[in-house]
Design an enzyme around this catalytic site. Structure first.
Site, PDB file in Angstrom:
ATOM      1  N   ASP A 170      35.314  35.723  42.269  1.00 31.94           N
ATOM      2  CA  ASP A 170      35.349  36.790  41.277  1.00 31.94           C
ATOM      3  C   ASP A 170      35.088  38.153  41.913  1.00 31.94           C
ATOM      4  OD1 ASP A 170      35.243  37.658  38.385  1.00 31.94           O
ATOM      5  OD2 ASP A 170      33.224  38.232  39.005  1.00 31.94           O
ATOM      6  N   GLU A 190      40.254  36.995  43.278  1.00 35.70           N
ATOM      7  CA  GLU A 190      40.572  37.930  42.203  1.00 35.70           C
ATOM      8  C   GLU A 190      40.403  39.325  42.809  1.00 35.70           C
ATOM      9  OE1 GLU A 190      39.200  39.775  37.966  1.00 35.70           O
ATOM     10  OE2 GLU A 190      37.801  39.173  39.520  1.00 35.70           O
TER      11      GLU A 190
END
Length: 793
Positions: free
Chosen positions: A462, A515
């Site tokens: 993330d 990401e």
């Protein structure tokens, strides 16, 4: 064992031999034993050691002499929780004249040493200290009988044991290279020097002292100080008898002398929030996924079909435990044909509203749905159903909770010392200090831990962009450049490279996803390959294609009459499609916070919205790159996702008048996945330019896109997308001349999906009519707001 509750009414049974054993003869002029007195809640010494020495101390039995008093400085540091080596003071030690026994047991009224042929009550020294000198030549194999207001409890003395952490572990921790860090730090059940118990270890280099508190000592750590293991910054204590399920924390004395009670950063199990204690755990799960593990990664991931169903486990079907999810989730995902599930973060987090993105327990799956073994059971069930398991992993930041990682030992430890590199401006959290080797080790080992211990097949990392840039979301004056004057966080780059290299080396078949929302060069390039910017690749297996996601959603949100002006938003992704290995994400982030659910982004009435939704999914599944779809979007849920109640499953109930509309979209997703996995042209050359060719990339006036996908043998699939609400009859498209005829294999306008059923049932013959720059072409009917896939008949 240290007592969980003072409820036992008698001491451990002592043999007749022990009871009849002669007591060690008393020394000359032994003072008469004082009668035992009932102790207050906790006794406190009132005289200095020197002043007490001539006078008889309370309790003690015949044959036990007063022990030499502790040095006042040592005594003070021990009681304050600031002693680096409590084992040098406590336990049993051979001295001149015998063996000194010294025990620190707050709240106890009596402490007795019991060994073969020996039963000796110690003197009470105040402040919970008990001691005595016995005329023995060596330390016997002894136990303690500790009395608490009439309850006498047998226990092993934690201070009779050597360190339970080896030199190799300490060396690797000091080097920041312990790739199985969870086996060295935290709470680990073990057999040590022939005794069952639990070893507690914690890294706290700035602490003046560390003590162990838990439900076994009424959360008062005074009696269980840990010892420092030198320059490693690690503190250790082996406590006999501590069993699985025991709750604990570390009582840390900060550099300023104040105390803080902290959860274990390496805890592998925690209490269910809002409770915050760590829990001793021991896995008993027996894996049944050997066939899956042996076969995963047999084909390179970028050449394999990957279709991901993203799930927020607590809300997929609220109230289900891990084991209950194992009964329902694998069957649902397998029925829809997804190859993988991706769990939003499952590591423990205090605030459910963060959806798991503010982690406090990096090594513990959230207790909201069960134990770590329950979580393993769910993964095992998915593997046995032939479904891979990906997991969101959050090494970018952590919350400031004062019982967790923030200033863990009284100073910045896991976070950077410079506020410009520690305080995350967007989320009110703290960023890790990637330049500190022990912190980097904590995170790298954590990535390995989930893949190795829980058989996770992939990690989606993330917020990578927030890690890579020193000026991420910061204004001038809020960040400092790196040593080269740039804005790149070189420590984070090195950390990500090390993490990826280590995971791929240790866990064959695992894949990592980034990401990363910028144009950073080389996200999925190998770490040993230097790019134009001078950096080696970050080493990820795949990258989320955020550009494709934003551009394509912007296009389909436009009314069809305006789409021709935004045609390039659907074609631009092919300009950079092969710069990285991409996955196309329609994730949870796109269906919350006012962004609307996927079907609700679409223009027009309800029928047109669903038609746009279906056409978009058909385009997405045919576009180069792997796919990811968030739960609820597979049946065109109209409302934004809510973590409180999850997907609106009632839309599929027979009682709902439009249930068929939603079932139709779900049926389409099932067929998309079925055809996709059976058609290598749609995934085998995702990362190679020869796997894609435009047929009609410039038909802006028609809102039409047509392209060919090729497998490794050159077999094609033709995808045609009509994003206009009109039927286009006899629409001519250029095709390879060697294909004699084409047949529809999927049409998003089919009646079973809720469409108008403008479908082709007969093969479409290839004509020798040049078109779209090709020597041959076909004429076909394009359904309104629909995507059609055709392959050689």
């Amino acid at each position: 064992m240290t007592p969980r509750q003072p409820s036992r009414k008698t001491a451990r049974p002592v043999s007749d031999e022990e009871l009849s054993a002669p007591v060690v003869p008393p020394p000359a002029k032994e003072p008469a034993k004082e009668p035992a007195k009932k102790a207050p809640a906790r006794r406190t010494a009132t005289k200095t050691a020197a002043a007490r020495t001539p006078a008889p101390r309370k309790n003690g039995s015949r044959g036990v002499r007063p022990a030499p008093p502790l040095d006042e400085a040592d005594r003070g540091r021990l009681l304050a929780g600031e002693h680096h080596d409590p084992h040098a003071l406590l336990g049993a030690h051979v001295v001149r004249g015998g063996v000194v026994f010294r025990v620190l047991r707050p709240y106890a009224t009596e402490v007795t040493v019991v060994a073969k042929g020996l039963r000796a009550e110690l003197f009470e020294d105040g402040d919970g200290l008990f001691s005595g000198l016995l005329p023995l030549r060596k330390v016997p194999d002894y136990e303690l009988l500790v009395r608490y207001d009439g309850d006498e409890i047998p226990m092993r003395d934690p201070y009779r044991f050597l360190p339970a952490l080896g030199d190799l572990d300490l060396y690797l921790i000091g080097e920041g290279r312990h790739e199985e860090l969870w086996t060295a730090l935290g709470a680990r059940r073990m057999r040590h020097q022939g005794v069952e118990g639990t070893r507690f270890t914690v890294w706290a280099p700035n602490a003046r002292g560390v003590r162990l508190a838990g439900d076994f000592n009424y959360w008062d750590g005074t009696g269980l100080p840990l010892r420092s293991l030198g320059a490693s910054g690690v503190w250790e204590l082996f406590v006999p008898g501590i069993e699985e399920g025991t709750r604990y924390k570390f009582d840390i004395t900060r550099p300023d002398g104040s105390h803080t009670l902290r959860a274990d950063p390496m805890a592998r199990r925690t209490e269910c929030p809002p409770d915050t204690a760590s829990i001793v755990t021991e896995s008993r799960h027996e894996w049944q996924d050997g066939q899956w593990m042996a076969g995963r990664g047999a084909r390179p991931h970028h050449e394999a079909p990957i279709s991901v169903y993203e799930v927020h486990l607590p809300s997929w079907r609220p109230g289900l435990s891990y084991r209950q999810l194992a009964e329902q989730l694998p069957a649902y995902v397998r029925d829809l044909g997804f190859t993988h599930v991706e769990f939003m973060p499952v590591a423990e987090h205090p605030f459910g509203g963060s959806w798991g993105y503010q982690v406090t327990g990096f090594y513990a799956p959230t207790a909201r749905m069960g134990t770590p073994d329950d979580f393993k059971f769910l993964i095992d069930a998915l593997h046995q159903a032939g479904i891979g398991v990906l997991m969101d992993w959050v090494p970018a930041h952590f919350p400031r909770d004062d019982w967790a990682l923030a200033e863990f030992d009284g100073r910045p430890l896991y976070e950077h010392e410079d506020w410009r590199r520690s305080a995350h401006p967007d989320w009110g959290t703290l960023e890790f200090d990637y330049g500190r080797k022990e912190v980097r080790n904590f995170l790298v080992a954590n990535a390995v831990y989930w893949c190795q211990e829980f058989h996770i097949d992939g990690l989606r990392v993330d917020a990578v962009a927030s890690m890579l840039y020193l000026d991420y979301s910061r204004e001038d004056g809020q960040w400092a450049p790196n040593e080269h004057g740039g804005r790149e966080n070189l420590d984070a780059v090195r950390f990500l490279q090390e993490m990826n290299a280590t995971v791929y080396r240790r866990c064959p078949g695992v894949i990592t996803f980034a990401e990363e929302s910028t144009a950073w060069d080389g996200v999925t390039r190998a770490t040993d390959q230097v790019g134009p910017g001078g950096f080696g690749g970050l080493g990820f297996g795949m990258k989320w294609n955020m550009g494709w996601m934003h551009d394509s959603l912007d296009y389909v949100a436009k009314d069809p009459v305006h789409r021709k002006y935004h045609h390039n938003e659907m074609t631009f992704s092919m300009v950079y499609a092969y710069s990285e290995n991409y996955i196309l994400p329609i994730s949870h982030d796109e269906v919350v916070h006012g962004k609307q659910a996927l079907v609700s982004k679409m223009p027009g009435d309800w029928w047109q919205r669903r038609a746009n939704h279906r056409a978009y999914l058909g385009f997405m599944w045919a576009h180069p790159g792997k796919q990811l779809l968030f739960m609820g979007q597979e049946f065109a849920q109209g409302a934004e996702w809510s973590a409180d109640h999850g997907p609106e499953w009632w839309l599929l109930d027979d009682s709902y008048h439009s249930a068929g509309d939603h079932r139709g979209v779900r049926d389409l997703v099932r067929d998309l996945n079925t055809v996709y996995t059976a058609t290598p042209a749609l995934w085998e050359r995702d990362t190679r330019p020869e796997g894609f060719s435009w047929v009609a990339g410039d038909a802006a006036e028609d809102n039409v896109f047509a392209f060919l996908r090729y497998d490794a043998d050159g077999s094609p699939l033709l995808a045609v997308c009509n994003f206009s609400p009109v039927v286009r009859n006899d629409y001519r498209l250029g095709v390879p001349e060697q294909v004699a005829a084409w047949t529809e294999v999927l049409n998003t306008d089919a009646a079973r999906y809720g469409g108008s059923d403008v479908v082709g049932t007969d093969p479409v013959k290839t004509e020798s009519v040049p078109w779209n720059g090709r020597p041959a072409s076909i004429r076909t009917t394009l359904a309104p707001l629909a995507t059609v896939w055709l392959r050689p008949a």
